[in-house]
Write an enzyme that holds these catalytic residues in place. Structure first.
Site, PDB file in Angstrom:
ATOM      1  N   GLY A  45       0.841  -1.193   0.000  1.00  0.00           N
ATOM      2  CA  GLY A  45       0.000   0.000   0.000  1.00  0.00           C
ATOM      3  C   GLY A  45       0.873   1.238   0.000  1.00  0.00           C
ATOM      4  O   GLY A  45       2.005   1.207   0.487  1.00  0.00           O
ATOM      5  N   GLN A  50       3.031   9.974   1.057  1.00  0.00           N
ATOM      6  CA  GLN A  50       4.324   9.280   1.071  1.00  0.00           C
ATOM      7  C   GLN A  50       5.170   9.597  -0.160  1.00  0.00           C
ATOM      8  O   GLN A  50       6.364   9.320  -0.174  1.00  0.00           O
ATOM      9  CB  GLN A  50       4.121   7.765   1.156  1.00  0.00           C
ATOM     10  CG  GLN A  50       3.522   7.310   2.472  1.00  0.00           C
ATOM     11  CD  GLN A  50       3.409   5.806   2.516  1.00  0.00           C
ATOM     12  OE1 GLN A  50       2.429   5.234   2.076  1.00  0.00           O
ATOM     13  NE2 GLN A  50       4.439   5.142   3.019  1.00  0.00           N
ATOM     14  N   CYS A 110       6.421   0.139   7.186  1.00  0.00           N
ATOM     15  CA  CYS A 110       5.969   1.237   6.335  1.00  0.00           C
ATOM     16  C   CYS A 110       7.126   1.670   5.441  1.00  0.00           C
ATOM     17  O   CYS A 110       8.265   1.758   5.916  1.00  0.00           O
ATOM     18  CB  CYS A 110       5.519   2.402   7.214  1.00  0.00           C
ATOM     19  SG  CYS A 110       4.957   3.834   6.280  1.00  0.00           S
ATOM     20  N   LEU A 111       6.824   1.919   4.174  1.00  0.00           N
ATOM     21  CA  LEU A 111       7.874   2.319   3.230  1.00  0.00           C
ATOM     22  C   LEU A 111       8.495   3.654   3.632  1.00  0.00           C
ATOM     23  O   LEU A 111       9.597   3.981   3.198  1.00  0.00           O
ATOM     24  CB  LEU A 111       7.302   2.420   1.809  1.00  0.00           C
ATOM     25  CG  LEU A 111       6.786   1.107   1.202  1.00  0.00           C
ATOM     26  CD1 LEU A 111       6.126   1.369  -0.142  1.00  0.00           C
ATOM     27  CD2 LEU A 111       7.897   0.085   1.065  1.00  0.00           C
ATOM     28  N   HIS A 152      -3.969   1.460   8.118  1.00  0.00           N
ATOM     29  CA  HIS A 152      -2.606   1.997   8.062  1.00  0.00           C
ATOM     30  C   HIS A 152      -2.507   3.103   7.000  1.00  0.00           C
ATOM     31  O   HIS A 152      -1.985   4.190   7.270  1.00  0.00           O
ATOM     32  CB  HIS A 152      -1.626   0.850   7.764  1.00  0.00           C
ATOM     33  CG  HIS A 152      -0.205   1.273   7.567  1.00  0.00           C
ATOM     34  ND1 HIS A 152       0.815   0.865   8.398  1.00  0.00           N
ATOM     35  CD2 HIS A 152       0.378   2.071   6.627  1.00  0.00           C
ATOM     36  CE1 HIS A 152       1.960   1.396   7.982  1.00  0.00           C
ATOM     37  NE2 HIS A 152       1.720   2.135   6.906  1.00  0.00           N
ATOM     38  N   GLU A 153      -3.011   2.840   5.797  1.00  0.00           N
ATOM     39  CA  GLU A 153      -2.882   3.807   4.695  1.00  0.00           C
ATOM     40  C   GLU A 153      -3.709   5.066   4.965  1.00  0.00           C
ATOM     41  O   GLU A 153      -3.265   6.176   4.687  1.00  0.00           O
ATOM     42  CB  GLU A 153      -3.287   3.179   3.359  1.00  0.00           C
ATOM     43  CG  GLU A 153      -2.436   2.009   2.895  1.00  0.00           C
ATOM     44  CD  GLU A 153      -0.943   2.280   2.918  1.00  0.00           C
ATOM     45  OE1 GLU A 153      -0.534   3.436   2.733  1.00  0.00           O
ATOM     46  OE2 GLU A 153      -0.174   1.335   3.152  1.00  0.00           O
ATOM     47  N   HIS A 156      -2.187   7.687   7.076  1.00  0.00           N
ATOM     48  CA  HIS A 156      -1.245   8.583   6.396  1.00  0.00           C
ATOM     49  C   HIS A 156      -1.938   9.877   5.952  1.00  0.00           C
ATOM     50  O   HIS A 156      -1.317  10.932   5.906  1.00  0.00           O
ATOM     51  CB  HIS A 156      -0.652   7.903   5.153  1.00  0.00           C
ATOM     52  CG  HIS A 156       0.496   6.982   5.441  1.00  0.00           C
ATOM     53  ND1 HIS A 156       1.683   7.409   5.977  1.00  0.00           N
ATOM     54  CD2 HIS A 156       0.643   5.639   5.242  1.00  0.00           C
ATOM     55  CE1 HIS A 156       2.519   6.379   6.093  1.00  0.00           C
ATOM     56  NE2 HIS A 156       1.904   5.292   5.658  1.00  0.00           N
TER      57      HIS A 156
END
Ligand code: NI
Length: 185
Positions: A45, A50, A110-111, A152-153, A156
């Site tokens: 995701g 991000q 997380c990226l 989670h997404e 953000h």
């Protein structure tokens, strides 16, 4: 085109993102690049902040668990049972989430927070109302990895990172690593 994934410490990750008013060609182009970037980094995701864009836009692609003999994972899509994979990749704007059910711990990464994984407690299920790029609405009711990933997404989009949601004991353990990340972003 691969996009630069913003890292912990970058203020763009902490802003509250604005709703998407119109699906433009620029936005579709951004989506293509976000998908490419997510696949290249082996993420499941990616939210627009991000990649430095404070818009309420998310891409998700969760692979099917490839255990032999396992039934495909089913979720409720607009009131009908459908395989989770049938709605992937999932690209949406302006999500509304209603998490429900018991809290449970699951390891997240997380990226935008490189080199760290930690257990986070969140509700097990989610009801979601998502707007797709063709303007249609998708109503989901799901558990599993998709429910986790949606929460989670969508965090953000409000400037939250999963490391904000770990236990206070885990926060102490992570503090040093996070400080290092913030200093080097
Ligand atoms: Ni993330």
């Amino acid at each position: 085109m691969l996009l630069n994934v913003r890292q912990y410490g970058d203020p763009v990750l902490r802003a509250v993102s604005a709703p998407v008013e119109k699906i433009t060609d620029d936005l579709k182009n951004l989506v293509e690049n976000m998908l490419e970037t997510m696949y290249a980094t082996e993420g499941i995701g990616l939210a627009a902040p991000q990649v430095g864009v404070n818009m309420r836009l998310v891409v998700i692609d969760i692979p099917e668990d490839e255990e032999e003999g396992e039934e495909p994972e089913m979720i409720t899509v607009n009131g009908e049972q459908k395989p989770m994979r049938s709605i992937m990749p999932l690209v949406f704007v302006n999500p509304e989430l209603e998490p429900y059910g018991k809290q449970y711990l699951f390891t997240e990464g997380c990226l935008s927070v490189r080199g760290i994984r930690a257990n986070v407690s969140r509700p097990e299920f989610v009801k979601a109302r998502l707007t797709l790029l063709d303007g249609s609405t998708l109503e989901l009711d799901c558990g599993g990895l998709l429910a986790r990933c949606l929460q989670h997404e969508c965090d953000h989009l409000d400037g939250f990172l999963y490391v904000d949601r770990v236990s206070s004991a885990a926060k102490i353990t992570l503090a040093k690593k996070l400080k290092k990340l913030a200093a080097s972003y």
